[in-house]
Write a protein that holds these residues in place. Structure first.
Motif, PDB file in Angstrom:
ATOM      1  N   ARG A   1     -21.929 -43.356  18.811  1.00 36.74           N
ATOM      2  CA  ARG A   1     -22.764 -44.558  18.717  1.00 36.74           C
ATOM      3  C   ARG A   1     -21.904 -45.813  18.663  1.00 36.74           C
ATOM      4  N   ASN A   2     -20.859 -45.759  17.843  1.00 39.17           N
ATOM      5  CA  ASN A   2     -19.995 -46.928  17.723  1.00 39.17           C
ATOM      6  C   ASN A   2     -19.301 -47.252  19.038  1.00 39.17           C
TER       7      ASN A   2
ATOM      8  N   PHE B   1     -26.095 -48.025  30.667  1.00 39.99           N
ATOM      9  CA  PHE B   1     -26.119 -47.066  29.578  1.00 39.99           C
ATOM     10  C   PHE B   1     -25.589 -45.708  30.042  1.00 39.99           C
TER      11      PHE B   1
ATOM     12  N   MET C   1     -36.050 -39.305  16.861  1.00 42.19           N
ATOM     13  CA  MET C   1     -35.018 -38.432  16.302  1.00 42.19           C
ATOM     14  C   MET C   1     -35.257 -38.247  14.814  1.00 42.19           C
TER      15      MET C   1
ATOM     16  N   SER D   1     -14.546 -45.592   8.525  1.00 43.55           N
ATOM     17  CA  SER D   1     -14.622 -46.316   9.792  1.00 43.55           C
ATOM     18  C   SER D   1     -15.633 -45.707  10.755  1.00 43.55           C
ATOM     19  N   GLU D   2     -16.023 -44.466  10.466  1.00 47.41           N
ATOM     20  CA  GLU D   2     -16.983 -43.821  11.349  1.00 47.41           C
ATOM     21  C   GLU D   2     -18.378 -43.808  10.750  1.00 47.41           C
ATOM     22  N   ALA D   3     -18.529 -44.537   9.690  1.00 46.97           N
ATOM     23  CA  ALA D   3     -19.822 -44.556   9.027  1.00 46.97           C
ATOM     24  C   ALA D   3     -20.880 -45.105   9.979  1.00 46.97           C
ATOM     25  N   GLY D   4     -22.114 -44.787   9.677  1.00 44.94           N
ATOM     26  CA  GLY D   4     -23.199 -45.153  10.565  1.00 44.94           C
ATOM     27  C   GLY D   4     -23.337 -46.658  10.753  1.00 44.94           C
ATOM     28  N   MET D   5     -23.928 -47.031  11.870  1.00 45.40           N
ATOM     29  CA  MET D   5     -24.136 -48.439  12.150  1.00 45.40           C
ATOM     30  C   MET D   5     -25.523 -48.851  11.661  1.00 45.40           C
ATOM     31  N   SER D   6     -25.889 -50.054  11.919  1.00 46.87           N
ATOM     32  CA  SER D   6     -27.172 -50.526  11.426  1.00 46.87           C
ATOM     33  C   SER D   6     -28.318 -49.735  12.072  1.00 46.87           C
TER      34      SER D   6
ATOM     35  N   GLU E   1     -25.474 -56.634  16.408  1.00 47.98           N
ATOM     36  CA  GLU E   1     -26.713 -56.716  15.645  1.00 47.98           C
ATOM     37  C   GLU E   1     -27.439 -58.051  15.871  1.00 47.98           C
TER      38      GLU E   1
ATOM     39  N   ASN F   1     -30.994 -50.687  13.219  1.00 45.86           N
ATOM     40  CA  ASN F   1     -31.469 -51.396  14.400  1.00 45.86           C
ATOM     41  C   ASN F   1     -30.720 -50.993  15.665  1.00 45.86           C
ATOM     42  N   LEU F   2     -29.407 -51.026  15.560  1.00 39.80           N
ATOM     43  CA  LEU F   2     -28.567 -50.637  16.696  1.00 39.80           C
ATOM     44  C   LEU F   2     -28.738 -49.163  17.019  1.00 39.80           C
ATOM     45  N   GLN F   3     -28.789 -48.364  15.955  1.00 33.32           N
ATOM     46  CA  GLN F   3     -28.985 -46.923  16.147  1.00 33.32           C
ATOM     47  C   GLN F   3     -30.251 -46.640  16.926  1.00 33.32           C
TER      48      GLN F   3
ATOM     49  N   HIS G   1     -31.854 -48.641  18.873  1.00 35.50           N
ATOM     50  CA  HIS G   1     -31.699 -49.178  20.221  1.00 35.50           C
ATOM     51  C   HIS G   1     -31.001 -48.161  21.128  1.00 35.50           C
ATOM     52  N   ILE G   2     -29.904 -47.616  20.637  1.00 34.50           N
ATOM     53  CA  ILE G   2     -29.168 -46.613  21.396  1.00 34.50           C
ATOM     54  C   ILE G   2     -30.012 -45.356  21.573  1.00 34.50           C
ATOM     55  N   GLY G   3     -30.699 -44.982  20.507  1.00 37.65           N
ATOM     56  CA  GLY G   3     -31.552 -43.792  20.549  1.00 37.65           C
ATOM     57  C   GLY G   3     -32.626 -43.889  21.618  1.00 37.65           C
ATOM     58  N   ARG G   4     -33.234 -45.067  21.728  1.00 39.17           N
ATOM     59  CA  ARG G   4     -34.288 -45.250  22.740  1.00 39.17           C
ATOM     60  C   ARG G   4     -33.737 -45.052  24.147  1.00 39.17           C
TER      61      ARG G   4
ATOM     62  N   MET H   1     -28.859 -54.214  27.835  1.00 39.85           N
ATOM     63  CA  MET H   1     -28.237 -53.270  28.745  1.00 39.85           C
ATOM     64  C   MET H   1     -29.328 -52.603  29.549  1.00 39.85           C
TER      65      MET H   1
ATOM     66  N   ASN I   1     -21.615 -40.368  15.047  1.00 41.14           N
ATOM     67  CA  ASN I   1     -21.299 -41.730  14.609  1.00 41.14           C
ATOM     68  C   ASN I   1     -20.279 -42.405  15.518  1.00 41.14           C
TER      69      ASN I   1
ATOM     70  N   VAL J   1     -15.889 -37.362   6.981  1.00 42.80           N
ATOM     71  CA  VAL J   1     -16.163 -38.532   7.810  1.00 42.80           C
ATOM     72  C   VAL J   1     -15.492 -39.761   7.201  1.00 42.80           C
TER      73      VAL J   1
ATOM     74  N   LEU K   1     -28.884 -58.500  19.321  1.00 37.62           N
ATOM     75  CA  LEU K   1     -29.981 -57.568  19.539  1.00 37.62           C
ATOM     76  C   LEU K   1     -31.261 -58.116  18.926  1.00 37.62           C
TER      77      LEU K   1
END
Lengths: 83, 177
Positions: free
Chosen positions: B154-155, B107, A1, A38-43, B165, A45-47, A49-52, B102, B151, A35, B168
């Motif tokens: 994702r959250n 997912f 991405m 509270s809706e700010a981006g996450m780490s 984190e 690493n996690l992003q 992971h979800i993206g994959r 997961m 965002n 924005v 993971l």
């Protein structure tokens, strides 16, 4: 991405789409939107992971052959010119 | 206009079919319905090819038709669909937080439980390869709205899937060990 940190461009008015009445803002909603923290981006690493997983789910379907009924529709449309 | 579809445009259209299907399946989580959506999209696109300007973004145009079809259809069938979603969500079988990973089934189930607008934004930007600007154009909303939806999506996903984190990182270390 590709995380595109954006070239600023104004919102263009696009062409009307099939079945869409541009005067009816059915599919559109009011701007703009700030924005909240509270809706700010996450780490990252996690992003990632979800993206994959997201891409894997998408690509799995994208790699499948086009179902016959859709290929048949294309042929039919081609022959009749649609309508 | 009969028979006026240029060969190159037709070819491009066929070329987008696999992506369009993947988008439809990701969006509605149901192959059968997804193919109905693609079929309807193709039909509409074909009959309105004259309103498409060659050289502009065919993929974005097709995706827009598909999502508009999906959302207007969804509004009509809201009650029915919500029932279906309820039973599907109940199938979220395992508790991924207990395993620290997961699998794809979890997912997909979690993706399906996201609010429509968040799922759409996440797929467009995260899987279909659109920029935030293009996604905003497709969804007919502000760029900031798309960013916010992505965002939140994702959250929400990481919440549903129990992703953290620390876990993971630990898990990746175990895998790579």
């Amino acid at each position: 991405m590709a995380v595109e940190q954006s070239k600023k461009k104004g919102r263009r008015r696009r062409a009307a789409l099939p079945g869409e009445d541009m005067n009816q803002s059915n599919f559109c909603e009011a701007e703009p939107f700030v924005v909240p923290e509270s809706e700010a981006g996450m780490s990252p690493n996690l992003q990632a992971h979800i993206g994959r997983h997201l891409r894997a789910a998408f690509d799995e379907v994208a790699r499948e052959p086009i179902p016959d009924r859709l290929l048949q529709l294309l042929k039919d449309l081609d022959r009749s010119g649609g309508k | 206009v009969q028979g006026s579809v240029s060969a190159s445009l037709r070819e491009a259209l066929v070329g987008e079919m696999t992506n369009l299907r993947a988008f439809a399946v990701s969006l509605c989580g149901d192959r059968e319905r997804a193919d109905d959506l693609v079929q309807e999209t193709l039909f509409k696109a074909w009959n309105h090819l004259d309103s498409f300007r060659e050289g502009t973004n065919l993929k974005a145009w097709l995706f827009t038709i598909l999502r508009n079809t999906y959302f207007s259809d969804r509004r009509k069938r809201r009650r029915e669909i919500e029932d279906a979603d309820g039973s599907y969500a109940a199938n979220l079988s395992t508790h991924p937080e207990q395993h620290g990973h997961m699998d794809m089934q979890d997912f997909r189930a979690a993706l399906k439980r996201l609010p429509d607008d968040q799922r759409e934004a996440l797929i467009l930007v995260g899987a279909a390869g659109f920029s935030y600007e293009e996604a905003a154009e497709i969804s007919c909303c502000a760029v900031g709205t798309i960013k916010s939806r992505v965002n939140r999506a994702r959250n929400r996903l990481s919440e549903m899937l129990g992703l953290e984190e620390g876990r993971l990182v630990a898990n990746n270390l175990i895998k790579s060990a």
